[in-house]
Enzyme design. Structure first.
Site, PDB file in Angstrom:
ATOM      1  N   HIS A  45      30.903 -11.648  37.973  1.00 15.43           N
ATOM      2  CA  HIS A  45      31.042 -11.711  36.510  1.00 15.43           C
ATOM      3  C   HIS A  45      32.503 -11.478  36.162  1.00 15.43           C
ATOM      4  O   HIS A  45      33.210 -10.746  36.832  1.00 15.43           O
ATOM      5  CB  HIS A  45      30.175 -10.625  35.855  1.00 15.43           C
ATOM      6  CG  HIS A  45      29.986 -10.817  34.390  1.00 15.43           C
ATOM      7  ND1 HIS A  45      30.946 -10.452  33.483  1.00 15.43           N
ATOM      8  CD2 HIS A  45      28.967 -11.357  33.680  1.00 15.43           C
ATOM      9  CE1 HIS A  45      30.505 -10.740  32.262  1.00 15.43           C
ATOM     10  NE2 HIS A  45      29.320 -11.300  32.360  1.00 15.43           N
TER      11      HIS A  45
ATOM     12  N   ASP B 237      21.988 -13.496  34.996  1.00 22.09           N
ATOM     13  CA  ASP B 237      21.320 -14.791  35.229  1.00 22.09           C
ATOM     14  C   ASP B 237      20.500 -14.798  36.507  1.00 22.09           C
ATOM     15  O   ASP B 237      19.696 -15.705  36.724  1.00 22.09           O
ATOM     16  CB  ASP B 237      22.374 -15.909  35.315  1.00 22.09           C
ATOM     17  CG  ASP B 237      23.239 -15.945  34.069  1.00 22.09           C
ATOM     18  OD1 ASP B 237      24.482 -15.881  34.188  1.00 22.09           O
ATOM     19  OD2 ASP B 237      22.664 -15.984  32.961  1.00 22.09           O
TER      20      ASP B 237
HETATM   21  C1  MLT Z   1      27.193 -13.367  28.619  1.00 18.70           C
HETATM   22  O1  MLT Z   1      26.269 -12.546  28.471  1.00 18.70           O
HETATM   23  O2  MLT Z   1      27.711 -14.013  27.692  1.00 18.70           O
HETATM   24  C2  MLT Z   1      27.640 -13.644  30.017  1.00 18.70           C
HETATM   25  O3  MLT Z   1      27.435 -12.526  30.839  1.00 18.70           O
HETATM   26  C3  MLT Z   1      29.064 -14.151  30.121  1.00 18.70           C
HETATM   27  C4  MLT Z   1      30.160 -13.201  29.674  1.00 18.70           C
HETATM   28  O4  MLT Z   1      29.921 -12.134  29.118  1.00 18.70           O
HETATM   29  O5  MLT Z   1      31.329 -13.594  29.911  1.00 18.70           O
END
Ligand code: MLT
Length: 429
Positions: A307, A364
């Site tokens: 992430h 995810d």
């Molecule tokens: C999100 O929840 O939008 C995703 O984890 C992506 C992010 O936070 O960059």
């Protein structure tokens, strides 16, 4: 903490203020950098650049912390309803019982769609990806509710636009899905509750009883809460920059839906389940696929790991992993990819290659397994992400508008040709 930093350029010292957030985050305020020095900063992908100050969501990537308006995600996911959390994100405080009831009633009044919107769905081939249909249908709301386009609309008009979108997105998602399958459309039964009504519109059949499994409804409630906001991610930044041009809420959210569709963003949950199915079809040898992921000559990469911000476990992944076990056992679903997912996770968590690169499972990684257990096809997983993220997008758009932030317009460093003369076509080689 020093209240300023100094930058020395060609022997001249420039002073810039330091600002500190309520959680101790620090930033150098470079609002006057170009005026004072002629320099800009360059930070492709904005990995070190704050676009705004926000009071909505705090996350600490090192500690694996996520809070909506100060409330830990673990508490909200286990104790709150999605509409409660939506109210918290949009209006800033947890609602009283009366406020929540009023919010629910206002949403219940607006779950129906203009009959003409069916033409939007009919305009797409049944093979269309639901995210393309979703963004087009949301954009079309500007036609049915032109008052939403006025950048100087009253607070009441803005709030009505917000409530309409919260109410209609589940109907749009369900109708576009059923339309693509040639199934009869089920009109909303808002008295059922937000999650229950969505499940009804998605899976009920005309003239048949439809029993909503409380386990499924609760699982959906949890998943929507976990996806509700995540500070300045790609799609939220898209919503904010489109909103900064004073585009309508519907136009800004439609843009956010398209950004979320990207496989590097919300589309990752569909990629994960397709990866797990690929490994299962190949015999389920997780060690073979871990080796492929580590092989720099092999294009295969593990989806659902790592992430931009979390350098520790994504707190949402922990909650979803537990929910996965609970839901599949309660529903009596035995999905072989769950075991493959757990093997991949254990292998990644114990393999120095992944640990050194801080490639932990993210939100995810497990969500697709639950969505499939709830009866959803993989191309709908990102639609579910959008349904969850809607209140966060709305809250962020509203915060930008209330703060009267200027239009977003980043600078660049030009690297193209320097000036040159036009060459008539007959003289070009
Ligand atoms: C999100 O929840 O939008 C995703 O984890 C992506 C992010 O936070 O960059």
């Amino acid at each position: 903490m020093s209240k300023e930093v100094q930058i020395i350029i060609d022997g001249k010292t420039f002073h810039f203020p330091v600002i500190e957030g309520s959680e101790g985050e620090k930033a150098i305020d470079i609002a006057k950098l170009r005026d004072l020095t002629g320099y800009i900063t360059l930070d492709t992908g904005y990995k070190n650049t704050g676009a705004t100050k926000s009071a909505i969501t705090f996350l600490d990537g090192e500690q694996g912390v996520l809070r909506y308006r100060g409330y830990p995600i673990e508490q909200l996911a286990s104790k709150a309803s999605f509409l409660e959390v939506s109210y918290l994100l949009i209006y800033g405080e947890l609602p009283t019982l009366a406020q929540l009831e009023n919010f629910k009633i206002r949403i219940q009044k607006h779950t129906n769609l203009h009959e003409d919107i069916k033409k939007v769905f009919d305009g797409f081939p049944s093979s269309a990806h639901p995210m393309g249909v979703l963004s087009s249908a949301v954009s079309s709301l500007t036609a049915y509710y032109p008052g939403s386009i006025d950048p100087n609309a009253s607070e009441d008009e803005i709030d009505l636009t917000i409530v309409r979108l919260m109410a209609k997105l589940p109907t749009i998602a369900a109708w576009s899905y059923r339309n693509s399958k040639g199934m009869p459309l089920m009109y909303p039964k808002p008295k059922l509750g937000y999650c229950e009504n969505f499940l009804y519109m998605m899976f009920a059949q005309p003239n048949e009883d439809f029993d909503i499994d409380p386990v499924v409804a609760e699982a959906l409630n949890t998943l929507l809460i976990l996806h509700a906001d995540h500070e300045q991610n790609c799609s939220t930044s898209t919503v904010r920059i489109v909103g900064s041009a004073h585009a309508s809420l519907y136009s800004s959210i439609a843009a956010g839906i398209n950004a979320l569709w990207g496989p590097l963003h919300g589309g990752a949950n569909q990629e994960v389940i397709e990866m797990l199915d690929q490994i299962k079809s190949d015999g389920g040898d997780t060690q073979k696929w871990i080796a492929k992921a580590k092989d720099k000559n092999d294009p295969f990469r593990l989806m659902g790991f790592g992430h931009r911000v979390y350098k520790n476990f994504d707190p949402r992944a922990k909650i979803i992993k537990k929910a996965c076990d609970d839901i599949l056992s309660k529903l009596g679903v035995n999905d072989p990819v769950l075991e493959i997912a757990k093997e991949l996770e254990q292998a990644a968590l114990n393999d120095p290659y992944f640990v050194e690169r801080k490639l932990y499972p993210n939100v995810d990684f497990y969500s697709g397994i639950i969505y499939r257990a709830l009866g959803l096809k993989s191309d709908l997983f990102t639609v579910m992400f959008a349904l969850g993220r809607l209140p966060g997008w709305i809250a962020q758009w509203k915060e930008l508008r209330d703060a009267k932030e200027p239009i977003g317009r980043p600078r660049q460093i030009y690297t193209g040709h320097t000036t040159r003369e036009y060459i008539p076509i007959e003289k070009r080689k």
